[in-house]
Design a protein around this motif. Sequence first.
Motif, mmCIF file in Angstrom:
data_model
loop_
_atom_site.group_PDB
_atom_site.id
_atom_site.type_symbol
_atom_site.label_atom_id
_atom_site.label_comp_id
_atom_site.label_asym_id
_atom_site.label_seq_id
_atom_site.Cartn_x
_atom_site.Cartn_y
_atom_site.Cartn_z
ATOM 1 N N TYR A 416 -107.852 65.495 -41.996
ATOM 2 C CA TYR A 416 -109.058 64.593 -43.140
ATOM 3 C C TYR A 416 -109.190 63.684 -43.881
ATOM 4 C CZ TYR A 416 -110.057 68.537 -39.460
ATOM 5 O OH TYR A 416 -109.799 69.648 -38.368
ATOM 6 N N ARG A 417 -109.614 63.392 -44.027
ATOM 7 C CA ARG A 417 -110.011 62.685 -45.143
ATOM 8 C C ARG A 417 -109.909 63.505 -46.734
ATOM 9 N NH1 ARG A 417 -115.568 59.807 -43.664
ATOM 10 N NH2 ARG A 417 -115.976 59.345 -46.035
ATOM 11 N N ILE A 420 -113.027 66.443 -47.122
ATOM 12 C CA ILE A 420 -112.786 67.482 -46.049
ATOM 13 C C ILE A 420 -112.018 68.437 -46.577
ATOM 14 C CG2 ILE A 420 -112.711 68.120 -44.350
ATOM 15 C CD1 ILE A 420 -115.187 66.426 -44.297
ATOM 16 N N GLU A 458 -116.449 65.325 -38.677
ATOM 17 C CA GLU A 458 -114.682 65.856 -39.097
ATOM 18 C C GLU A 458 -114.087 67.232 -38.165
ATOM 19 O OE1 GLU A 458 -112.422 63.486 -40.870
ATOM 20 O OE2 GLU A 458 -113.739 62.275 -40.981
ATOM 21 N N THR A 459 -114.406 68.074 -38.180
ATOM 22 C CA THR A 459 -114.264 69.408 -37.617
ATOM 23 C C THR A 459 -114.611 69.559 -36.463
ATOM 24 O OG1 THR A 459 -115.257 70.459 -39.301
ATOM 25 C CG2 THR A 459 -113.476 70.252 -40.366
#
Length: 524
Positions: A416-417, A420, A458-459
């Motif tokens: 992830y970025r 995160i 994101e998740t």
Amino acid sequence: MYNVLIVDDERIIRIGLRSLINWEEVGFKIIDAVSDGKQALAVIEREKVDLILTDIKMPYMDGITLVQNLYERGFLGEIIMLTSYGEFEFARQCLRYGVGDYLLKGTLVPDELMQAVLKVQRKLDEKGEKLFEEEREDINNEQDLKVIERIFKTNHLEGENNIEKESLSMPYVFLLFKHVQSKAQKEKHRACTLEAYRESIENIISEAVPNQSIPRLFFEGEWGLYLFPKGYVEQKDVLHRISMHILNLIKLYTNIKIIGVISKVIYTSYDLRESLKKTQDVAELSFYKGYEEVLEEEMHILMKPYLGRSAQIVEERLHQAMNKGDYSEANNLLDMYMEEMRRSYVPKEQVEERLNPLLQGIILDYSIYLESDKSRLNELVESYRASTLLDEMQGLIKELIYMICTLILQIKNKNYRREIVEIMDYIEQHITEKITLNSIANQINMNESYISRLFKSETGMNIIQYINVSKMEKAKELLKEKNMIVKDVAYALGFEEQSYFNRMFNKYFGVNPKEYKKYTNLSQ
């Protein structure tokens, strides 16, 4: 003495035949003399007749009609046809209806009649001996069948191992078959036994086995036993072919799963008891081999004690692989475990004793990850309970493992970025503390609402939900430690109230922490 009936419409012929030879001297007695076929049938209905001497041409019912009628009734005695010149062709026609001889009335002399009667006497003597043997064999067979039925119906009971060794009157081979049902089916149809299909199975065997009018069949619960006719005992290839034909027809016409095992030749009650035990064990091999072949008692030698790894070791290594989301490793572990049991042909019940807790443990430990697809989980569990083959059970457990590993990777994957990954690392490092959105925001120096939106996008998971999932996963680890009680685990994870911890644990795993700890300690 054999009984004789004379049938002729001429009185002088009837009188002449009575006195032409000394009938009693050769073991015959004339019980009556009548003038036509109808009267003859009336005598036969009330008397036992061994020999009939009959004319061809008579009023009311002639000789040809009489012998036709006797043939249709299955008359067991002998017939001599009395003819005149020009009637030989009629007499020949009667040979097909069981007429043994024909004599010319006009030239008949004592010696000719005596020779014909002596010939009949030999035939009747042979028939008598054969009938006596058949009757004796029938009596012996009936006694055998009682012994076989008694042992078959009590062989599965305790205390029946002291059966005396009784010799059977002849060697036998049987086909043992089993109505294979899953536990789910048995619960749904408790009264359904193989005997419910008796009529269909009897008809199928009568059709499949040449010269088999009434099959010798016994039923007990899910089991059935069929005794082959004695002519097939030594014909192994024929037995296999007929057995396969029978099983295929049963499956076709009854739509049930059935497996059959051919026994070795049995000579005594002891042989039967031992064969029944072995064939019942071999029938369980259908769990591995399916229902497309006939098994044999000799395959019992393939069944060996299981010397592989314990279920606990396999479960621990399996969970280690799944915790990493490593489906390939988990799949290989399961395959190796299954192969160990296949090599030993572990009985189905013992396989279930290993696999059922394994499946239960997977569902219990990873129910958090299955929340999103509970309907599919329920389908998998129902299919597992309905399965009767190891391959089916293995495939369903693999599918469940794949689902879990995929979901774990989605959650634990840190591709992830940067923000995160920082949040996940913070939660992991502070899992034993009370974690709030504010504490996370302060750590990474970002706005709380922005963090929430970013983490969700994101998740795919709410950040508070991720914290709870992480804490519950850690709770499972701590509860497996024997020196940790539920209260200690709750406080160790930053819960101020044990009751709140209990409710959350139950929400994610479907059991309270105390029950989970008891289950995991029992399995260790």
